[in-house]
Design a protein around this motif. Structure first.
Motif, short mmCIF file in Angstrom:
data_model
loop_
_atom_site.label_atom_id
_atom_site.label_comp_id
_atom_site.label_asym_id
_atom_site.label_seq_id
_atom_site.Cartn_x
_atom_site.Cartn_y
_atom_site.Cartn_z
N GLY A 47 0.83 -1.20 0.00
CA GLY A 47 0.00 0.00 0.00
C GLY A 47 0.87 1.26 0.00
N PRO A 48 0.38 2.40 0.46
CA PRO A 48 -0.97 2.59 1.02
C PRO A 48 -2.06 2.52 -0.04
CG PRO A 48 0.16 4.68 0.82
CD PRO A 48 1.16 3.64 0.44
N PHE A 49 -3.25 2.12 0.40
CA PHE A 49 -4.39 1.99 -0.49
C PHE A 49 -5.42 3.07 -0.18
CE2 PHE A 49 -2.72 -2.37 -0.16
CZ PHE A 49 -2.48 -2.63 -1.51
N LEU A 50 -6.22 3.37 -1.19
CA LEU A 50 -7.32 4.31 -0.99
C LEU A 50 -8.32 3.73 0.01
CD1 LEU A 50 -8.78 6.92 -1.80
CD2 LEU A 50 -9.83 5.64 -3.69
N TRP A 51 -8.58 2.43 -0.14
CA TRP A 51 -9.47 1.73 0.79
C TRP A 51 -8.66 0.65 1.49
CZ3 TRP A 51 -13.77 4.41 1.11
CH2 TRP A 51 -14.23 5.09 -0.01
N GLU A 52 -8.34 0.89 2.74
CA GLU A 52 -7.52 -0.04 3.51
C GLU A 52 -8.40 -1.08 4.21
OE1 GLU A 52 -4.38 -0.26 3.57
OE2 GLU A 52 -3.47 1.71 3.23
N CYS A 94 -15.75 -15.82 0.17
CA CYS A 94 -16.01 -14.37 0.17
C CYS A 94 -15.24 -13.66 -0.94
CB CYS A 94 -15.63 -13.77 1.51
SG CYS A 94 -16.45 -14.54 2.92
N GLN A 95 -14.08 -14.19 -1.30
CA GLN A 95 -13.26 -13.52 -2.30
C GLN A 95 -13.75 -13.74 -3.72
OE1 GLN A 95 -9.34 -14.62 -0.14
NE2 GLN A 95 -8.80 -13.00 -1.60
N ASN A 96 -14.82 -14.50 -3.89
CA ASN A 96 -15.45 -14.54 -5.20
C ASN A 96 -15.93 -13.15 -5.60
OD1 ASN A 96 -15.05 -17.25 -5.47
ND2 ASN A 96 -17.10 -17.84 -4.80
N CYS A 97 -16.30 -12.37 -4.60
CA CYS A 97 -16.75 -11.00 -4.86
C CYS A 97 -15.74 -9.96 -4.37
CB CYS A 97 -18.10 -10.74 -4.19
SG CYS A 97 -19.43 -11.82 -4.77
N HIS A 98 -15.22 -10.18 -3.17
CA HIS A 98 -14.28 -9.22 -2.57
C HIS A 98 -12.85 -9.63 -2.94
CE1 HIS A 98 -17.67 -7.71 -0.19
NE2 HIS A 98 -17.98 -8.98 0.03
N THR A 99 -12.52 -9.41 -4.19
CA THR A 99 -11.25 -9.92 -4.72
C THR A 99 -10.03 -9.16 -4.20
OG1 THR A 99 -11.54 -8.51 -6.66
CG2 THR A 99 -12.32 -10.79 -6.82
N GLN A 100 -10.18 -7.88 -3.92
CA GLN A 100 -9.05 -7.05 -3.48
C GLN A 100 -9.02 -6.96 -1.96
OE1 GLN A 100 -6.94 -6.08 -5.89
NE2 GLN A 100 -8.34 -7.17 -7.27
N ILE A 101 -8.91 -8.09 -1.31
CA ILE A 101 -9.09 -8.15 0.14
C ILE A 101 -7.97 -7.45 0.90
CG2 ILE A 101 -7.87 -10.32 0.59
CD1 ILE A 101 -11.33 -9.24 1.94
N HIS A 102 -6.81 -7.27 0.27
CA HIS A 102 -5.70 -6.61 0.96
C HIS A 102 -5.78 -5.08 0.87
CE1 HIS A 102 -4.01 -10.70 0.36
NE2 HIS A 102 -3.50 -10.48 1.56
N PRO A 143 -11.80 3.93 -7.04
CA PRO A 143 -12.72 4.87 -6.38
C PRO A 143 -13.98 4.21 -5.82
CG PRO A 143 -11.91 5.80 -8.43
CD PRO A 143 -11.44 4.38 -8.40
N SER A 144 -14.40 3.11 -6.44
CA SER A 144 -15.58 2.40 -5.96
C SER A 144 -15.21 1.10 -5.25
CB SER A 144 -16.52 2.09 -7.14
OG SER A 144 -16.94 3.28 -7.77
N GLY A 145 -14.03 1.06 -4.69
CA GLY A 145 -13.55 -0.18 -4.07
C GLY A 145 -13.70 -0.22 -2.57
N ALA A 146 -14.69 0.49 -2.03
CA ALA A 146 -14.86 0.54 -0.58
C ALA A 146 -15.09 -0.84 0.02
CB ALA A 146 -16.01 1.47 -0.21
N ARG A 147 -15.70 -1.73 -0.75
CA ARG A 147 -15.94 -3.11 -0.27
C ARG A 147 -14.92 -4.08 -0.85
NH1 ARG A 147 -18.50 -1.41 3.90
NH2 ARG A 147 -20.44 -0.30 3.45
#
Length: 342
Positions: free
Chosen positions: A247-252, A322-330, A335-339
């Motif tokens: 990171g750092p990431f926009l959505w941590e 869960c990572q079938n949908c929430h692929t960017q878990i780290h 901009p729309s990656g809050a989840r």
């Protein structure tokens, strides 16, 4: 009113004075008496004396390598091929190293006279009577600084691990490092069998494959961290190879940023990706009943229901859960990656 304030200030001064006298009396009572101080000094002297009794005697003198080889010629067969032998014999850095055998074992005149007395020479085995502190002091007389900077007070030092427990300068067992075993990992496994078992699990760091060693993550000679990591934190160690997770990431993702070990076992696991437990159970430890149900196991969502006419298993139970949908878990920079879905 003025008389009252004077009386009040006088009372306050008396209270402050009483507190000061009480504090002084307490400090005086805590100080050791002359008898206690002398006893402490005697204990320290006794400890130093016992340590000195097991070191090489002060009045001993150097006798030279030839005298040592008269009895230990068989040892020289292996020793002559080592780095220490070549350095001490061909290119000594100081007068101590020029003594070859006695550079480490200390002056040997007394030992040559009474070979049965182990107290007259410094030995580097657990069966010898030389304390670990004396053994290590001999090694540190040459090997100071660098990776040994944090040796004093380290986990190995506190547990009385001797240099000779991991190193054997008398025999060339390893390519480098004068190790007691053939490899770094095998040397560490001598005391850490649990980690050996972890590296045999189906998901593990590639030590068995020879792609890394224990010292890629740890400094066995000491560090600023309790597990003797070679970085300031576990995450910094992981980022050495997994830079994309830094990171750092926009959505941590808070648990990820806090500690990689919240989700992963660093040595090995029976779950994929070295996970602490299988997915989705790992995620459910924090996210149960949030936003959408975390209870996957019911008659309409199991894999068995998919075999029924018109049935379908929950997508959260397939593959990566869960990572079938929430692929960017780290973490996500979208901009729309809050989840952490993109």
């Amino acid at each position: 009113m003025r008389i009252y304030s004077r009386a009040l200030s006088r009372d306050a001064r008396l209270i402050v004075l009483s507190l000061c006298l009480f504090a002084i009396a307490t400090l005086v009572g805590c100080l050791p008496t002359g008898q206690q101080r002398s006893a402490g000094i005697e204990d320290q002297a006794a400890g130093s004396k016992s340590l000195a009794d097991n070191a090489a005697p002060v009045d001993a003198v150097y006798v030279g390598e030839k005298v040592c080889l008269e009895c230990h010629e068989h040892v020289d067969t292996q020793y002559s091929h080592t780095l220490h032998a070549k350095t001490f014999r061909d290119n000594p850095r100081n007068s101590q190293q020029a003594q070859v055998c006695e550079a480490c074992h200390g002056p040997g005149s007394k030992h040559a006279e009474e070979t049965w007395d182990k107290r007259l020479i410094i030995g580097f085995t657990r069966n010898w009577e030389t304390p670990v502190a004396v053994q290590n002091a001999q090694c540190l007389s040459c090997h100071q600084g660098g990776q040994r900077l944090h040796w004093v007070g380290s986990t190995h030092d506190k547990n009385k691990v001797a240099c000779s427990d991991c190193h054997n300068p008398m025999v060339k067992n390893s390519i480098n490092g004068a190790l007691a075993k053939e490899t770094i990992s095998e040397t560490c496994y001598s005391c850490h069998p649990k980690q050996r078992a972890d590296f045999l699990k189906r998901s593990h760091m590639p030590l068995s494959e020879g792609k890394m060693t224990c010292v890629d993550c740890h400094n066995p000679h000491g560090s600023r961290t309790r597990p003797m990591l070679n970085k300031d934190s576990l995450n910094e160690v992981c980022y050495t190879c997994h830079a994309e997770k830094r990171g750092p990431f926009l959505w941590e993702h808070a648990p990820v940023r806090e500690n990689c070990a919240n989700c992963h076992l660093p040595h090995g696991s029976n779950h994929d990706k070295l996970l602490v437990t299988a997915r989705p159970f790992l995620c459910q430890q924090c996210h149960n009943q949030m936003f959408h149900p975390g209870t996957f196991y019911n008659a309409s969502q199991t894999a068995e229901s998919a075999l029924q006419p018109g049935g379908a298993a929950s997508q959260r139970m397939i593959g990566r859960a869960c990572q079938n949908c929430h692929t960017q878990i780290h973490g996500s920079n979208h901009p729309s990656g809050a989840r952490w879905q993109r």
